[in-house]
Design a protein around this motif. Structure first.
Motif, PDB file in Angstrom:
ATOM      1  N   LYS A 118      -5.672  12.163  -3.061  1.00 50.39           N
ATOM      2  CA  LYS A 118      -6.914  12.345  -2.298  1.00 50.39           C
ATOM      3  C   LYS A 118      -6.812  13.683  -1.584  1.00 50.39           C
ATOM      4  O   LYS A 118      -5.760  14.030  -1.058  1.00 50.39           O
ATOM      5  CB  LYS A 118      -7.035  11.194  -1.306  1.00 50.39           C
ATOM      6  CG  LYS A 118      -8.188  11.254  -0.376  1.00 50.39           C
ATOM      7  CD  LYS A 118      -8.199   9.971   0.449  1.00 50.39           C
ATOM      8  CE  LYS A 118      -8.347  10.308   1.911  1.00 50.39           C
ATOM      9  NZ  LYS A 118      -8.398   9.132   2.754  1.00 50.39           N
ATOM     10  N   SER A 172       0.186   3.729   1.856  1.00 50.17           N
ATOM     11  CA  SER A 172       0.275   4.163   3.251  1.00 50.17           C
ATOM     12  C   SER A 172       1.514   3.587   3.932  1.00 50.17           C
ATOM     13  O   SER A 172       2.148   4.256   4.745  1.00 50.17           O
ATOM     14  CB  SER A 172      -0.986   3.780   4.016  1.00 50.17           C
ATOM     15  OG  SER A 172      -2.097   4.493   3.486  1.00 50.17           O
ATOM     16  N   LEU A 231      -3.371  10.396   0.345  1.00 50.48           N
ATOM     17  CA  LEU A 231      -3.292  11.801   0.732  1.00 50.48           C
ATOM     18  C   LEU A 231      -1.852  12.304   0.615  1.00 50.48           C
ATOM     19  O   LEU A 231      -1.594  13.371   0.060  1.00 50.48           O
ATOM     20  CB  LEU A 231      -3.804  11.985   2.160  1.00 50.48           C
ATOM     21  CG  LEU A 231      -3.794  13.416   2.704  1.00 50.48           C
ATOM     22  CD1 LEU A 231      -4.696  14.318   1.868  1.00 50.48           C
ATOM     23  CD2 LEU A 231      -4.243  13.416   4.152  1.00 50.48           C
ATOM     24  N   ARG A 288       2.099   7.818  10.915  1.00 55.16           N
ATOM     25  CA  ARG A 288       0.975   7.258  10.150  1.00 55.16           C
ATOM     26  C   ARG A 288       0.407   8.321   9.218  1.00 55.16           C
ATOM     27  O   ARG A 288       0.080   9.412   9.653  1.00 55.16           O
ATOM     28  CB  ARG A 288      -0.099   6.736  11.086  1.00 55.16           C
ATOM     29  CG  ARG A 288       0.382   5.554  11.908  1.00 55.16           C
ATOM     30  CD  ARG A 288      -0.707   4.932  12.742  1.00 55.16           C
ATOM     31  NE  ARG A 288      -1.713   4.236  11.979  1.00 55.16           N
ATOM     32  CZ  ARG A 288      -1.560   3.012  11.455  1.00 55.16           C
ATOM     33  NH1 ARG A 288      -0.434   2.378  11.607  1.00 55.16           N
ATOM     34  NH2 ARG A 288      -2.553   2.443  10.792  1.00 55.16           N
ATOM     35  N   TRP A 289       0.312   7.978   7.954  1.00 61.70           N
ATOM     36  CA  TRP A 289      -0.223   8.868   6.921  1.00 61.70           C
ATOM     37  C   TRP A 289      -1.155   8.066   6.029  1.00 61.70           C
ATOM     38  O   TRP A 289      -0.933   6.879   5.802  1.00 61.70           O
ATOM     39  CB  TRP A 289       0.910   9.357   6.016  1.00 61.70           C
ATOM     40  CG  TRP A 289       1.481  10.687   6.304  1.00 61.70           C
ATOM     41  CD1 TRP A 289       2.477  10.965   7.193  1.00 61.70           C
ATOM     42  CD2 TRP A 289       1.147  11.928   5.698  1.00 61.70           C
ATOM     43  NE1 TRP A 289       2.783  12.290   7.165  1.00 61.70           N
ATOM     44  CE2 TRP A 289       1.979  12.913   6.254  1.00 61.70           C
ATOM     45  CE3 TRP A 289       0.233  12.315   4.729  1.00 61.70           C
ATOM     46  CZ2 TRP A 289       1.913  14.244   5.872  1.00 61.70           C
ATOM     47  CZ3 TRP A 289       0.177  13.635   4.356  1.00 61.70           C
ATOM     48  CH2 TRP A 289       0.997  14.586   4.918  1.00 61.70           C
ATOM     49  N   SER A 290      -2.131   8.701   5.453  1.00 61.66           N
ATOM     50  CA  SER A 290      -2.878   8.120   4.342  1.00 61.66           C
ATOM     51  C   SER A 290      -1.962   8.222   3.119  1.00 61.66           C
ATOM     52  O   SER A 290      -1.553   9.312   2.733  1.00 61.66           O
ATOM     53  CB  SER A 290      -4.159   8.924   4.094  1.00 61.66           C
ATOM     54  OG  SER A 290      -4.618   8.695   2.774  1.00 61.66           O
ATOM     55  N   GLY A 291      -1.632   7.095   2.525  1.00 57.29           N
ATOM     56  CA  GLY A 291      -0.767   7.107   1.344  1.00 57.29           C
ATOM     57  C   GLY A 291      -1.344   7.926   0.197  1.00 57.29           C
ATOM     58  O   GLY A 291      -0.652   8.762  -0.388  1.00 57.29           O
ATOM     59  N   SER A 313       0.828  -1.209   0.000  1.00 59.34           N
ATOM     60  CA  SER A 313       0.000   0.000   0.000  1.00 59.34           C
ATOM     61  C   SER A 313       0.861   1.257   0.000  1.00 59.34           C
ATOM     62  O   SER A 313       2.012   1.238   0.442  1.00 59.34           O
ATOM     63  CB  SER A 313      -0.929   0.026   1.221  1.00 59.34           C
ATOM     64  OG  SER A 313      -0.201   0.356   2.388  1.00 59.34           O
ATOM     65  N   ARG A 335       4.405   5.980   5.496  1.00 62.33           N
ATOM     66  CA  ARG A 335       4.860   5.770   6.869  1.00 62.33           C
ATOM     67  C   ARG A 335       6.377   5.597   6.900  1.00 62.33           C
ATOM     68  O   ARG A 335       7.055   6.127   7.769  1.00 62.33           O
ATOM     69  CB  ARG A 335       4.157   4.531   7.446  1.00 62.33           C
ATOM     70  CG  ARG A 335       4.034   4.529   8.917  1.00 62.33           C
ATOM     71  CD  ARG A 335       3.042   3.498   9.489  1.00 62.33           C
ATOM     72  NE  ARG A 335       2.597   2.404   8.660  1.00 62.33           N
ATOM     73  CZ  ARG A 335       1.387   2.348   8.073  1.00 62.33           C
ATOM     74  NH1 ARG A 335       0.517   3.320   8.229  1.00 62.33           N
ATOM     75  NH2 ARG A 335       1.056   1.306   7.350  1.00 62.33           N
ATOM     76  N   SER A 339      -9.317  16.310   4.281  1.00 63.96           N
ATOM     77  CA  SER A 339     -10.628  16.740   4.760  1.00 63.96           C
ATOM     78  C   SER A 339     -10.493  18.152   5.329  1.00 63.96           C
ATOM     79  O   SER A 339      -9.417  18.606   5.673  1.00 63.96           O
ATOM     80  CB  SER A 339     -11.142  15.783   5.833  1.00 63.96           C
ATOM     81  OG  SER A 339     -10.377  15.912   7.010  1.00 63.96           O
TER      82      SER A 339
END
Length: 79
Positions: free
Chosen positions: A73, A53, A68, A63-66, A51, A57, A76
């Motif tokens: 993406k 993500s 994002l 921790r990150w949204s990959g 992934s 990382r 928010s």
């Protein structure tokens, strides 16, 4: 999140897919990072990952949204 604007109206095109051979790049803390999309997973610096993500990382140490992290993406409004 240097290099990305936080535009709440931005919506990624759902038809966009990550096809094998595509290379994603992101500069982080002065270093350019490139990730190749494979048939199954991703390649980053000679290693395979399942992934984006996991790669985000590895790069950031947090921790990150990959999607994002690589600009696929929108963040928010609360981010």
């Amino acid at each position: 999140h240097a290099g990305f604007s936080n535009d709440g109206a931005y919506r990624p095109d759902p038809a966009v897919s990550l096809r094998p051979g595509l290379v994603l790049s992101r500069e982080w803390q002065g270093t350019m990072h490139r990730v190749s999309v494979l048939d199954e997973g991703f390649e980053y610096r000679g290693e395979r990952f399942g992934s984006l993500s996991q790669i985000a990382r590895r790069i950031t140490g947090t921790r990150w949204s990959g999607p994002l992290f690589f600009g696929l993406k929108a963040a928010s409004r609360d981010a």
